[in-house]
Motif scaffolding. Structure first.
Motif, PDB file in Angstrom:
ATOM      1  N   SER A  10       0.841  -1.198   0.000  1.00 33.12           N
ATOM      2  CA  SER A  10       0.000   0.000   0.000  1.00 33.12           C
ATOM      3  C   SER A  10       0.877   1.249   0.000  1.00 33.12           C
ATOM      4  O   SER A  10       2.054   1.209   0.380  1.00 33.12           O
ATOM      5  CB  SER A  10      -0.914   0.003   1.222  1.00 33.12           C
ATOM      6  OG  SER A  10      -0.151   0.142   2.402  1.00 33.12           O
ATOM      7  N   ALA A  11       0.278   2.360  -0.406  1.00 34.83           N
ATOM      8  CA  ALA A  11       0.992   3.638  -0.373  1.00 34.83           C
ATOM      9  C   ALA A  11       1.419   3.964   1.057  1.00 34.83           C
ATOM     10  O   ALA A  11       2.506   4.502   1.284  1.00 34.83           O
ATOM     11  CB  ALA A  11       0.118   4.742  -0.952  1.00 34.83           C
ATOM     12  N   ALA A  12       0.574   3.642   2.027  1.00 31.31           N
ATOM     13  CA  ALA A  12       0.901   3.919   3.428  1.00 31.31           C
ATOM     14  C   ALA A  12       2.136   3.136   3.870  1.00 31.31           C
ATOM     15  O   ALA A  12       2.987   3.667   4.598  1.00 31.31           O
ATOM     16  CB  ALA A  12      -0.291   3.584   4.321  1.00 31.31           C
ATOM     17  N   SER A  13       2.267   1.889   3.431  1.00 38.38           N
ATOM     18  CA  SER A  13       3.441   1.108   3.843  1.00 38.38           C
ATOM     19  C   SER A  13       4.710   1.612   3.159  1.00 38.38           C
ATOM     20  O   SER A  13       5.786   1.601   3.758  1.00 38.38           O
ATOM     21  CB  SER A  13       3.239  -0.388   3.613  1.00 38.38           C
ATOM     22  OG  SER A  13       3.252  -0.738   2.259  1.00 38.38           O
ATOM     23  N   ASP A  15       5.176   4.767   2.351  1.00 35.06           N
ATOM     24  CA  ASP A  15       5.476   5.983   3.110  1.00 35.06           C
ATOM     25  C   ASP A  15       6.156   5.645   4.428  1.00 35.06           C
ATOM     26  O   ASP A  15       7.041   6.369   4.890  1.00 35.06           O
ATOM     27  CB  ASP A  15       4.198   6.786   3.368  1.00 35.06           C
ATOM     28  CG  ASP A  15       3.664   7.464   2.109  1.00 35.06           C
ATOM     29  OD1 ASP A  15       4.400   7.542   1.101  1.00 35.06           O
ATOM     30  OD2 ASP A  15       2.499   7.915   2.135  1.00 35.06           O
ATOM     31  N   LYS A  19       9.789   6.982   5.837  1.00 38.23           N
ATOM     32  CA  LYS A  19       9.987   7.561   7.169  1.00 38.23           C
ATOM     33  C   LYS A  19      11.045   6.774   7.933  1.00 38.23           C
ATOM     34  O   LYS A  19      11.906   7.352   8.610  1.00 38.23           O
ATOM     35  CB  LYS A  19       8.664   7.579   7.943  1.00 38.23           C
ATOM     36  CG  LYS A  19       8.772   8.159   9.345  1.00 38.23           C
ATOM     37  CD  LYS A  19       9.409   9.534   9.384  1.00 38.23           C
ATOM     38  CE  LYS A  19       8.456  10.623   8.958  1.00 38.23           C
ATOM     39  NZ  LYS A  19       9.028  11.982   9.123  1.00 38.23           N
ATOM     40  N   GLY A 125       2.365   1.714   8.162  1.00 34.34           N
ATOM     41  CA  GLY A 125       1.328   2.556   7.596  1.00 34.34           C
ATOM     42  C   GLY A 125       0.039   2.473   8.379  1.00 34.34           C
ATOM     43  O   GLY A 125      -0.216   1.504   9.088  1.00 34.34           O
ATOM     44  N   HIS A 156       0.844   8.137   8.320  1.00 36.27           N
ATOM     45  CA  HIS A 156      -0.408   8.315   7.583  1.00 36.27           C
ATOM     46  C   HIS A 156      -0.106   8.625   6.131  1.00 36.27           C
ATOM     47  O   HIS A 156       0.835   9.340   5.813  1.00 36.27           O
ATOM     48  CB  HIS A 156      -1.246   9.437   8.198  1.00 36.27           C
ATOM     49  CG  HIS A 156      -1.769   9.079   9.539  1.00 36.27           C
ATOM     50  ND1 HIS A 156      -2.992   8.482   9.706  1.00 36.27           N
ATOM     51  CD2 HIS A 156      -1.218   9.189  10.772  1.00 36.27           C
ATOM     52  CE1 HIS A 156      -3.169   8.246  10.998  1.00 36.27           C
ATOM     53  NE2 HIS A 156      -2.125   8.665  11.656  1.00 36.27           N
ATOM     54  N   SER A 157      -0.912   8.080   5.266  1.00 33.89           N
ATOM     55  CA  SER A 157      -0.770   8.311   3.843  1.00 33.89           C
ATOM     56  C   SER A 157      -1.944   9.131   3.351  1.00 33.89           C
ATOM     57  O   SER A 157      -3.087   8.878   3.738  1.00 33.89           O
ATOM     58  CB  SER A 157      -0.725   6.980   3.087  1.00 33.89           C
ATOM     59  OG  SER A 157      -0.634   7.207   1.708  1.00 33.89           O
ATOM     60  N   ASP A 158      -1.658  10.122   2.514  1.00 36.37           N
ATOM     61  CA  ASP A 158      -2.718  10.956   1.942  1.00 36.37           C
ATOM     62  C   ASP A 158      -3.347  10.327   0.723  1.00 36.37           C
ATOM     63  O   ASP A 158      -4.371  10.787   0.236  1.00 36.37           O
ATOM     64  CB  ASP A 158      -2.160  12.327   1.569  1.00 36.37           C
ATOM     65  CG  ASP A 158      -1.728  13.112   2.791  1.00 36.37           C
ATOM     66  OD1 ASP A 158      -2.311  12.893   3.872  1.00 36.37           O
ATOM     67  OD2 ASP A 158      -0.811  13.942   2.666  1.00 36.37           O
ATOM     68  N   VAL A 159      -2.733   9.272   0.203  1.00 41.01           N
ATOM     69  CA  VAL A 159      -3.209   8.635  -1.010  1.00 41.01           C
ATOM     70  C   VAL A 159      -4.440   7.795  -0.699  1.00 41.01           C
ATOM     71  O   VAL A 159      -4.432   6.996   0.238  1.00 41.01           O
ATOM     72  CB  VAL A 159      -2.119   7.737  -1.642  1.00 41.01           C
ATOM     73  CG1 VAL A 159      -2.648   7.028  -2.863  1.00 41.01           C
ATOM     74  CG2 VAL A 159      -0.893   8.559  -1.974  1.00 41.01           C
ATOM     75  N   GLU A 161      -6.829   4.749  -1.507  1.00 40.82           N
ATOM     76  CA  GLU A 161      -6.664   3.476  -2.213  1.00 40.82           C
ATOM     77  C   GLU A 161      -7.992   2.809  -2.412  1.00 40.82           C
ATOM     78  O   GLU A 161      -8.864   2.859  -1.664  1.00 40.82           O
ATOM     79  CB  GLU A 161      -5.724   2.582  -1.421  1.00 40.82           C
ATOM     80  CG  GLU A 161      -4.391   3.254  -1.285  1.00 40.82           C
ATOM     81  CD  GLU A 161      -3.468   2.481  -0.380  1.00 40.82           C
ATOM     82  OE1 GLU A 161      -3.630   1.273  -0.232  1.00 40.82           O
ATOM     83  OE2 GLU A 161      -2.573   3.089   0.176  1.00 40.82           O
TER      84      GLU A 161
END
Length: 161
Positions: A10-13, A15, A19, A125, A156-159, A161
């Protein structure tokens, strides 16, 4: 010091990996990326395959059931590819990096790995996903936060999904 980063694509992972890299560079931490495949749930679906029906209502044929047995192998290969893609795309130069694909209930494996290998921090994420939803029930992140023996940093991811 060591950082554990669970990855699910995922985008969150992703990100979370970025980090973790930032922290590792600043404080000279090691990073371990893991991806967890829940093979037990996949195999339990296979064992109950006699109850599975095709779209037209007929019971699935033997060939289809044999193909289903290949799913765990394919998921393990996909998880390895995912880790390779992330490490190829991001610059890990100068950071001590380890990566591993593990099997089991994702939150349990994350917690077990963090405890057994004495991780100082888990970076993950806030939400995840996979192509087949990895059979998650509940929030892996919430369960890890609730039960971890070390600090957990949630990115946190702003994307959407």
């Amino acid at each position: 010091m060591k950082i554990l980063v669970p990855i699910d694509g995922s985008a969150a992972s992703v990100d979370a990996v970025k980090k973790a890299l930032e922290i590792a560079r600043k404080y000279d931490f090691q990073i371990k990326l893991i991806s967890v495949v829940d093979i037990d749930k996949i195999l339990s679906y296979r064992r109950n395959a006699s109850m599975w029906r095709s779209v037209d209502g007929s019971i699935l044929d033997t060939r289809t059931l044999l193909e289903m047995e290949e799913i765990p192998k394919k998921l393990m290969a996909e998880a390895n590819s995912l880790l390779d893609e992330i490490t190829d795309e991001l610059d890990f130069f100068g950071v001590d990096l380890e990566k591993e694909v593990l099997t089991g209930e994702p939150y349990e494996v994350i917690l077990e790995t963090a405890k057994k290998e004495n991780f100082d921090l888990i970076v993950m994420g806030n939400r995840g996903f996979s192509k087949i939803k990895r059979f998650f029930v509940g929030s892996v992140t919430q369960k890890v936060i609730a039960e971890a023996t070390c600090p957990v940093l949630v990115v946190h991811s702003d994307v959407k999904e």
